[in-house]
Design an enzyme around this catalytic site. Sequence first.
Site, short mmCIF file in Angstrom:
data_model
loop_
_atom_site.label_atom_id
_atom_site.label_comp_id
_atom_site.label_asym_id
_atom_site.label_seq_id
_atom_site.Cartn_x
_atom_site.Cartn_y
_atom_site.Cartn_z
N LYS A 28 -15.01 -1.45 -7.11
CA LYS A 28 -16.17 -0.56 -7.30
C LYS A 28 -15.84 0.57 -8.26
O LYS A 28 -16.62 0.87 -9.17
CB LYS A 28 -16.60 -0.01 -5.93
CG LYS A 28 -17.78 0.93 -5.99
CD LYS A 28 -18.48 0.99 -4.67
CE LYS A 28 -17.90 1.99 -3.70
NZ LYS A 28 -18.19 3.39 -4.04
N ASP A 320 -10.50 5.99 1.37
CA ASP A 320 -11.67 5.22 1.82
C ASP A 320 -11.33 4.29 3.00
O ASP A 320 -12.22 3.60 3.51
CB ASP A 320 -12.23 4.38 0.65
CG ASP A 320 -12.84 5.28 -0.42
OD1 ASP A 320 -13.27 6.40 -0.08
OD2 ASP A 320 -12.88 4.86 -1.59
C1 S3P Z 1 -13.58 7.38 -6.10
C2 S3P Z 1 -12.88 8.45 -5.62
C3 S3P Z 1 -12.80 8.83 -4.20
C4 S3P Z 1 -13.29 7.70 -3.29
C5 S3P Z 1 -14.55 7.07 -3.80
C6 S3P Z 1 -14.34 6.48 -5.19
C7 S3P Z 1 -13.58 7.08 -7.55
O1 S3P Z 1 -13.62 9.97 -3.99
O2 S3P Z 1 -13.50 8.20 -1.98
O3 S3P Z 1 -14.97 6.04 -2.94
O4 S3P Z 1 -13.97 5.96 -7.94
O5 S3P Z 1 -13.17 7.96 -8.31
P1 S3P Z 1 -13.03 11.47 -4.18
O6 S3P Z 1 -12.73 11.65 -5.60
O7 S3P Z 1 -14.13 12.36 -3.69
O8 S3P Z 1 -11.82 11.52 -3.31
#
Ligand code: S3P
Length: 438
Positions: A28, A320
Amino acid sequence: MKRDDRHSQLLVSPGGKLLGSTTIPGDKSLSHRAAMLGAIAAGSSHIRNWLAAGDTEATLGAMRDLGAKIERHDAHTLTIHGGELREADQPLDLKNAGTGIRLLAGIMAGQPFPSVLDGSEQLRRRPMKRITRPLQALGAEIESTDGCCPLRIQRSNLQGATYEMPVASAQVKSAVLLAALFADGPTTVIQPGPTRDHTERMLRSMGVRIDFDEENPDKMTLHPPEKLEPLDLTIPGDFSSAAFLLVAGLLTPDSDLTVTGVNLNPTRTGLLDVLEAMDADIRTTYRSIQAGEAIGDIQVRTSRLKGVEIGGETVVRMIDEFPILMVAALRAEGETIVRDARELRVKETDRIAVMAGELRKMGAEIEEREDGFRILGVQQLSGADVDGHDDHRIAMSMTIAGTVASGETLVTDAACVADSFPGFAKTLIDCGAHIEPA
Ligand code: S3P
């Protein structure tokens, strides 16, 4: 993707051992970044195994609204004809996608036209000051609505700046790096510890110069490029989706399951280290490098897990995966303690409170702490009616909890699993789990 196309309830029974080998959908984080960066690259980007899920489709839709021409060869294969973006006719709707809105805000801050970024009711509850502050430090005119979205961004001239991040967040780092592409000089970002580094890797693969400080790898300087080279990449499987299958395989009796083609970027695989420390029978085989990311297969066999203490940098490397870790901890012998995980409270939901609340419906005892939780196992879960709270990782974790409970579990509000893992139920069923989409 309409919510009605997706199963809104999952009926789960225990007893199905998980066997064989399976793949999982594309990453993702990488899919969001590929959609955005492909749209601003100079030329046509070819993207294979793109994640066609609720969150990433929202990002792709926003890029389309901004004028990007996207050819869809099939659900997962895209050609994005990149170039200059143009002002959208309406507010950009990022739905439930926190990564979508925060990263896109960085790009929009550098555009010569105004934009409004918005999303679902759930997204409107999530904190946005963490990105408006650093973007303002670069000279962006960006306003939040009481610290949340909608975000209103005016045409602005960005200057290079130095930004020291107060929270370890890849989304914040990425918003700054993406805005920095459009600044009039180099921008330095200092993160408090390592966070997922997909943005840096992808930008470098597109010819952008990012220098890492020799003494401090968490300090990096981006030099605005003349142009971005287009992408040609096959997106590997999402470790965060694999995590549900891995924990299910470890907890379900007589299982032996291999998940293939998983992104093993070390900034994402904290859960592997934790499961190993819990005595999990787990084997990782590295296969190749794709798009600058290590790819491999992970095999798990049913294991008697033991409790573990988690804190510090490991937390960020598995941010996550805490909802599913809670399920593993309940089935592990002894004490599991999680610290330094306050960020879990500002995800799609407050994942500490919501998971503890739903698991309690199955008879679990969980001590909630401000920055984590404490669980004493082994605990037997009883089937119950539980709620996914429109949070994909909650709905999937509760489904896995159902596979190891006694009796039936009904997971309602489960359509959200398709925000990151379309085909979640089918994948588990094909491996042997007893799940009926309702
Ligand atoms: C992500 C960063 C994370 C993660 C999110 C995806 C990303 O969030 O929890 O599902 O793709 O950069 P945070 O940057 O808020 O930790």
